[in-house]
Structures are given as structure tokens and as C-alpha cells.
Scaffold this motif. Structure first.
Motif, short mmCIF file in Angstrom:
data_model
loop_
_atom_site.label_atom_id
_atom_site.label_comp_id
_atom_site.label_asym_id
_atom_site.label_seq_id
_atom_site.Cartn_x
_atom_site.Cartn_y
_atom_site.Cartn_z
N ILE A 130 0.84 -1.21 0.00
CA ILE A 130 0.00 0.00 0.00
C ILE A 130 0.87 1.25 0.00
O ILE A 130 0.62 2.20 -0.74
N ALA A 131 1.92 1.25 0.84
CA ALA A 131 2.82 2.40 0.92
C ALA A 131 3.56 2.63 -0.40
O ALA A 131 3.83 3.77 -0.78
N ALA A 132 3.90 1.54 -1.10
CA ALA A 132 4.63 1.65 -2.37
C ALA A 132 3.72 2.11 -3.50
O ALA A 132 4.14 2.89 -4.38
N ILE A 133 2.48 1.63 -3.50
CA ILE A 133 1.56 1.92 -4.60
C ILE A 133 0.88 3.28 -4.45
O ILE A 133 0.59 3.95 -5.44
N ALA A 134 0.64 3.71 -3.20
CA ALA A 134 -0.13 4.93 -2.95
C ALA A 134 0.39 6.17 -3.70
O ALA A 134 -0.41 6.88 -4.33
N PRO A 135 1.70 6.46 -3.69
CA PRO A 135 2.17 7.65 -4.43
C PRO A 135 1.99 7.52 -5.94
O PRO A 135 1.77 8.51 -6.62
N ILE A 136 2.07 6.30 -6.44
CA ILE A 136 1.96 6.07 -7.88
C ILE A 136 0.54 6.37 -8.36
O ILE A 136 0.35 6.97 -9.43
N VAL A 137 -0.46 5.95 -7.57
CA VAL A 137 -1.85 6.17 -7.97
C VAL A 137 -2.39 7.50 -7.43
O VAL A 137 -3.56 7.80 -7.60
N LYS A 138 -1.48 8.26 -6.78
CA LYS A 138 -1.84 9.56 -6.20
C LYS A 138 -3.02 9.44 -5.22
O LYS A 138 -4.02 10.17 -5.31
N ALA A 211 10.10 -13.20 -1.15
CA ALA A 211 10.10 -13.38 -2.61
C ALA A 211 8.82 -12.80 -3.20
O ALA A 211 8.83 -12.19 -4.27
N ARG A 212 7.73 -12.98 -2.48
CA ARG A 212 6.44 -12.44 -2.90
C ARG A 212 6.46 -10.91 -2.90
O ARG A 212 5.88 -10.26 -3.77
N ALA A 213 7.16 -10.34 -1.91
CA ALA A 213 7.22 -8.88 -1.78
C ALA A 213 7.90 -8.23 -2.98
O ALA A 213 7.63 -7.07 -3.30
N LEU A 214 8.77 -8.96 -3.67
CA LEU A 214 9.45 -8.42 -4.85
C LEU A 214 8.47 -8.12 -5.98
O LEU A 214 8.80 -7.38 -6.91
N TRP A 215 7.28 -8.71 -5.88
CA TRP A 215 6.25 -8.43 -6.90
C TRP A 215 5.75 -7.00 -6.81
O TRP A 215 4.98 -6.54 -7.67
N ILE A 216 6.17 -6.27 -5.77
CA ILE A 216 5.84 -4.85 -5.68
C ILE A 216 6.37 -4.11 -6.92
O ILE A 216 5.73 -3.18 -7.42
N ILE A 217 7.54 -4.55 -7.41
CA ILE A 217 8.17 -3.85 -8.53
C ILE A 217 7.34 -3.96 -9.81
O ILE A 217 6.96 -2.93 -10.40
N PRO A 218 7.00 -5.20 -10.27
CA PRO A 218 6.15 -5.27 -11.47
C PRO A 218 4.76 -4.67 -11.26
O PRO A 218 4.19 -4.08 -12.20
N LEU A 219 4.23 -4.78 -10.04
CA LEU A 219 2.92 -4.18 -9.78
C LEU A 219 3.00 -2.66 -9.86
O LEU A 219 2.07 -2.01 -10.34
N SER A 220 4.11 -2.09 -9.40
CA SER A 220 4.30 -0.64 -9.48
C SER A 220 4.35 -0.19 -10.94
O SER A 220 3.75 0.83 -11.31
N ILE A 221 5.07 -0.94 -11.76
CA ILE A 221 5.16 -0.61 -13.20
C ILE A 221 3.77 -0.71 -13.84
O ILE A 221 3.37 0.16 -14.62
N PHE A 222 3.03 -1.77 -13.48
CA PHE A 222 1.67 -1.94 -13.99
C PHE A 222 0.78 -0.78 -13.56
O PHE A 222 -0.02 -0.27 -14.35
N SER A 223 0.95 -0.34 -12.31
CA SER A 223 0.13 0.76 -11.77
C SER A 223 0.42 2.06 -12.49
O SER A 223 -0.49 2.87 -12.75
#
Length: 315
Positions: A130-138, A211-223
Motif C-alpha cells: 500500500i505504501a509503495a503503490i499509494a504515491p503512484i496512484v496519487k 520473494a512475494r514482496a518483490l512483486w511490488i516492482i512489477p505491480l508498481s510498473i503496472f500501476s
């Protein structure tokens, strides 16, 4: 309960001493991770949290340091095996949760960003996602707060009931660790529940979860692509790299192993304190701000991933 809270609020010095005293108690072997979480929740209701702002800042850093410390108790070969086994499982579960999250968000007419944050937190690693994605989606502060409140509430429930369910179903250490890593949102609760179940469960759960947490990176790009915010910065969870280094040191340098038990003990104490601080941030006042529809979304997604992954594991 309100009278008790008012009593302590009028005596801030005593309130602080009690809070600090319980925090120190959580650093001892006398308090387990589930008990620490419950203590934090009770102190928030009865006494209040005199260090609410400081605690929120401390939770993130303390969790990361504790996870890195746990790396000194793990073996690289076992971790690679667990990570390899959990990779496909994690990928399928993440895609499934995000897909159903999108559908449920539309069905329940939930704010798009709030629904996306809850879905991302459920799919990957709770508050960190949530903390990683929040700034991306404003995301606005209230949208972030609702998502975090829902995720941390369900995390707390999972930490308490998963070990009980695992024992009742006679899950092996390996299976329970894998289930925790897939079905519990936040890393702190995953590690806490697995540590309660056993050392092998802890190793499997921590490895698969990180290992699952690393999926933050592709999810961030997708977002970035979905929300068309191309000026947003992607946050990489660097502490996972330090966890891997700690694990490598423990595996290949025998002299490090002399200090590993002490480091792991301190890391577990740090994790217990982290869960106490998380519990202390879960007041009824915070929970009332959530609303019924985001809560229903979060519960449905959590049940989907919890029951679905358990059925796959025990089949």
C-alpha cells in the motif's frame, strides 16, 4: 472504557510509563507475538497511545531490521527450495486477488483507488505494498488510511487464528509456512504466525513472503501504466537484499554462525515489539472510519486467498 481512557489521558506521565513498560516487556521471551498484538490493541483502547506518530514511523524500520536479522537464522539452500516452490503459487494468487479485487470494487461501487490499494495489500504484502503503490496512484490520505486500517485489522485476526487452524488441521511446518506466506497480508503477521508454529515454518514463510514482496516492482510498473502517472517513482524494497546477504553470510561463513543465534533472538524480540506497536495503532476510532463496503471487499479477498491456498496445499 471511555472513563478509563480519560483517566489515563489526564495523567500523561503515567500513560507514557505504562506504554514504555509494556513495550520493554514485549522484548522479553515472556511475551509471544500474538500476545504482543493483543496487548497493543488493549492499551490503545484502555490507555491510549501516547507515541502514536513516533510508533507509525518506527514500525516500518523496526520490521525491516527484524526481518534482516531473521536472515541470520536461515540456510540458503533451504530458502532457494522454498522460494522456487512458492514462486508459481505466489504469481497465480497475486493475479487472482487483483482480478477479483477489480471485479468486487466495481460490484460494490467502491472508490477505484481505495479498492486498488486494498487489493494490492491483500495480493502482495499488506502495508508495504500500500505504501509503495499509494504515491503512484496519487492516493489521498483518507484512501490510504482506510486501506491500511482494513489490512492491519485482518492481519491481526490472521496472526491469532492461523496457528490454531494449522494445529487443528495437523498442517506440517512446511505447509503452514507456505500457507502463511500466501494468505496473510503483512510480513510482520506472516513472520509472527509462523514463528509461533515452529522454526521450519518460520524459514519457509519468511523466504516465500519476501520473494512475494518483490512483486511490488512489477505491480508498481503496472500501476504507472494503468493510472497513467508516468512521473511517479517506483519504490524498491531494498531490505530484501540485506536479508539475502544475511542468509548468505550465515550459510557460507562458519564464524558468522557463532553470532547467528543471538542476532535471531534480537530479531524476534524486535518483531514482537513491532506487533505491539501495530496493535497499539488499531483503535476503534480508526476502525470506524473504514466503512462497510471496503471492509466487505477486504474480507472477501482475504477469504478467497486464505481458503483457496489452503485447499491447494492440503489436497
Amino acid at each position: 472504557m471511555q472513563n478509563i481512557s480519560d483517566y489515563f489521558a489526564s495523567r500523561p506521565a503515567f500513560q507514557k510509563i505504562l506504554f514504555i513498560g509494556l513495550g520493554i516487556l514485549c522484548l522479553t521471551p515472556l511475551v509471544s507475538t500474538p500476545v504482543a498484538l493483543v496487548l497493543g490493541f488493549l492499551i490503545a483502547q484502555l490507555v491510549g497511545n501516547p507515541y502514536e506518530v513516533t510508533a507509525k514511523k518506527l514500525i516500518h524500520s523496526l520490521l525491516q531490521i527484524s526481518v534482516v536479522g531473521l536472515g541470520f537464522g536461515m540456510n540458503t539452500y533451504s530458502a532457494l527450495q522454498a522460494g522456487k516452490e512458492g514462486f508459481i503459487f505466489a504469481m497465480v494468487s497475486i493475479i487472482t486477488v487483483l482480478t477479483f479485487g477489480y471485479l468486487f470494487t466495481r460490484v460494490f461501487n467502491i472508490d477505484k483507488i481505495t479498492g486498488y490499494l486494498i487489493s494490492a495489500g491483500t495480493a502482495i504484502c499488506g502495508g508495504s505494498a500500500i505504501a509503495a503503490i499509494a504515491p503512484i496512484v496519487k492516493a489521498k490520505p483518507n484512501q490510504i488510511s482506510v486501506a491500511l486500517a482494513v489490512v492491519f485489522t485482518l492481519n491481526s485476526i490472521a496472526l491469532l487464528i492461523f496457528p490454531v487452524i494449522g494445529t487443528a488441521l495437523h498442517l506440517s511446518q512446511h505447509d503452514f509456512g507456505l500457507w502463511c506466506a500466501i494468505a496473510i497480508h503483512d510480513t510482520s503477521s506472516v513472520v509472527g504466525a509462523a514463528a509461533k508454529y515452529g522454526s521450519e515454518a518460520l524459514e519457509v514463510a519468511t523466504t516465500v513472503k519476501l520473494a512475494r514482496a518483490l512483486w511490488i516492482i512489477p505491480l508498481s510498473i503496472f500501476s504507472v501504466m494503468v493510472f497513467k502517472n508516468r512521473d511517479s517513482k517506483i519504490k524498491i524494497p531494498w531490505f530484501i537484499g540485506f536479508f539475502i546477504i544475511a542468509m548468505l553470510l550465515n550459510t557460507y561463513f562458519p564464524w558468522v554462525q557463532r553470532f547467528s543465534p543471538t542476532i535471531v533472538t534480537l530479531a524476534k524480540a524486535g518483531l514482537t515489539l513491532t506487533l505491539f506497536l501495530i496493535g497499539a495503532g488499531l483503535s476503534f476510532k480508526v476502525l470506524k472510519t473504514v466503512g462497510i463496503r471496503p471492509l466487505v471487499l477486504a474480507v472477501l479477498l482475504w477469504l478467497l486467498i486464505s481458503i483457496g491456498s489452503l485447499l491447494v496445499i492440503i489436497k
